[in-house]
Scaffold this motif. Sequence first.
Motif, short mmCIF file in Angstrom:
data_model
loop_
_atom_site.label_atom_id
_atom_site.label_comp_id
_atom_site.label_asym_id
_atom_site.label_seq_id
_atom_site.Cartn_x
_atom_site.Cartn_y
_atom_site.Cartn_z
N MET A 275 0.93 -1.19 0.52
CA MET A 275 -0.20 0.25 -0.28
C MET A 275 1.06 1.14 0.06
N THR A 276 0.47 2.02 -1.25
CA THR A 276 0.83 3.60 -0.51
C THR A 276 0.69 4.59 0.03
N VAL A 277 1.77 4.99 0.74
CA VAL A 277 1.45 5.83 1.74
C VAL A 277 1.58 7.65 1.87
N ARG A 278 0.81 8.46 0.96
CA ARG A 278 1.35 10.10 1.07
C ARG A 278 1.68 10.25 1.97
N MET A 279 2.80 11.15 1.79
CA MET A 279 3.04 12.11 2.87
C MET A 279 3.48 13.81 2.51
N GLY A 280 2.90 14.28 3.32
CA GLY A 280 3.27 15.86 3.37
C GLY A 280 4.01 16.40 4.77
N GLN A 281 5.24 17.60 3.98
CA GLN A 281 6.29 17.62 5.30
C GLN A 281 6.56 18.89 5.12
N LEU A 282 6.38 20.04 6.27
CA LEU A 282 6.88 21.02 5.67
C LEU A 282 8.35 21.18 6.41
N MET A 283 8.93 22.74 5.76
CA MET A 283 10.49 22.71 6.63
C MET A 283 10.80 24.13 5.89
N HIS A 284 12.20 24.34 6.39
CA HIS A 284 12.21 26.16 5.92
C HIS A 284 13.28 26.19 5.55
N VAL A 285 13.30 27.11 4.64
CA VAL A 285 15.23 27.08 3.93
C VAL A 285 15.29 28.62 4.19
N TYR A 286 16.63 29.21 4.71
CA TYR A 286 16.98 30.65 5.02
C TYR A 286 16.21 31.43 3.73
N PRO A 287 15.70 32.65 3.72
CA PRO A 287 15.43 33.49 2.36
C PRO A 287 16.52 34.01 1.68
N ASP A 288 18.08 34.15 2.13
CA ASP A 288 18.95 34.49 1.09
C ASP A 288 19.59 32.98 0.95
N GLN A 289 19.07 31.79 0.62
CA GLN A 289 19.41 30.77 0.39
C GLN A 289 18.17 29.31 -0.51
N TYR A 290 17.60 30.94 -1.13
CA TYR A 290 15.84 29.95 -2.19
C TYR A 290 16.76 29.50 -2.99
N ASP A 291 18.02 30.01 -4.19
CA ASP A 291 19.26 29.63 -5.55
C ASP A 291 19.46 28.43 -5.39
N GLU A 292 20.28 28.71 -3.71
CA GLU A 292 21.40 27.65 -3.41
C GLU A 292 20.29 26.39 -3.42
N TYR A 293 19.11 25.91 -2.33
CA TYR A 293 18.65 25.30 -2.31
C TYR A 293 18.07 24.31 -3.74
N GLU A 294 17.09 25.25 -3.94
CA GLU A 294 17.05 24.33 -5.48
C GLU A 294 18.28 24.11 -6.71
N ARG A 295 19.24 25.16 -6.11
CA ARG A 295 20.04 24.03 -7.18
C ARG A 295 21.00 22.95 -6.82
N ARG A 296 21.01 22.95 -5.32
CA ARG A 296 21.63 22.16 -4.23
C ARG A 296 20.45 20.46 -4.91
N HIS A 297 19.37 20.77 -4.87
CA HIS A 297 18.08 19.57 -4.93
C HIS A 297 18.15 19.28 -6.90
N ASN A 298 18.65 20.30 -7.47
CA ASN A 298 18.53 19.87 -9.73
C ASN A 298 20.22 18.76 -9.46
N ASN A 299 20.82 18.93 -8.50
CA ASN A 299 22.16 18.24 -8.41
C ASN A 299 22.10 17.37 -7.36
N LEU A 300 20.90 16.84 -6.81
CA LEU A 300 21.29 15.18 -6.05
C LEU A 300 22.09 14.48 -6.10
N PHE A 301 22.74 14.32 -5.07
CA PHE A 301 24.23 13.92 -4.68
C PHE A 301 23.55 12.07 -5.22
N PRO A 302 23.79 11.57 -6.52
CA PRO A 302 23.48 10.03 -6.96
C PRO A 302 23.44 9.00 -5.65
N GLU A 303 24.20 9.04 -4.99
CA GLU A 303 23.66 8.00 -3.50
C GLU A 303 22.92 8.34 -3.19
#
Length: 105
Positions: A1-29
């Motif tokens: 059975m698939t479980v759907r999950m929703g979560q809240l987190m917070h990124v620092y306001p001056d780090q929005y672009d960096e957060y997205e960049r890091r996720h666009n380059n997610l470590f393969p491992e």
Amino acid sequence: MTVRMGQLMHVYPDQYDEYERRHNNLFPEMRQALKEAGAHNYSIYLDKKTGNLFAYLEVDDIEKYNQISEMEACKKWWAYMEPIMDTNPDQSPVTTDLHEVFHLD
């Protein structure tokens, strides 16, 4: 059975672009660890007014998914992300799990 999950987190306001960049380059491992933990349909959304993040994912087995925190790839990812977002003492993101109140199939 698939479980759907929703979560809240917070990124620092001056780090929005960096957060997205890091996720666009997610470590393969880390990508592999998520797959091994049974995660799929994983999306993260940013509210640029507040820095709040909303994560949605589906997992095959919640207990199996929760074991991801013990994987080295996950610990490495947390350490990498710690400088740009709210984290706990173990470097894991401060996360609020949400309770699903409605779903339209």
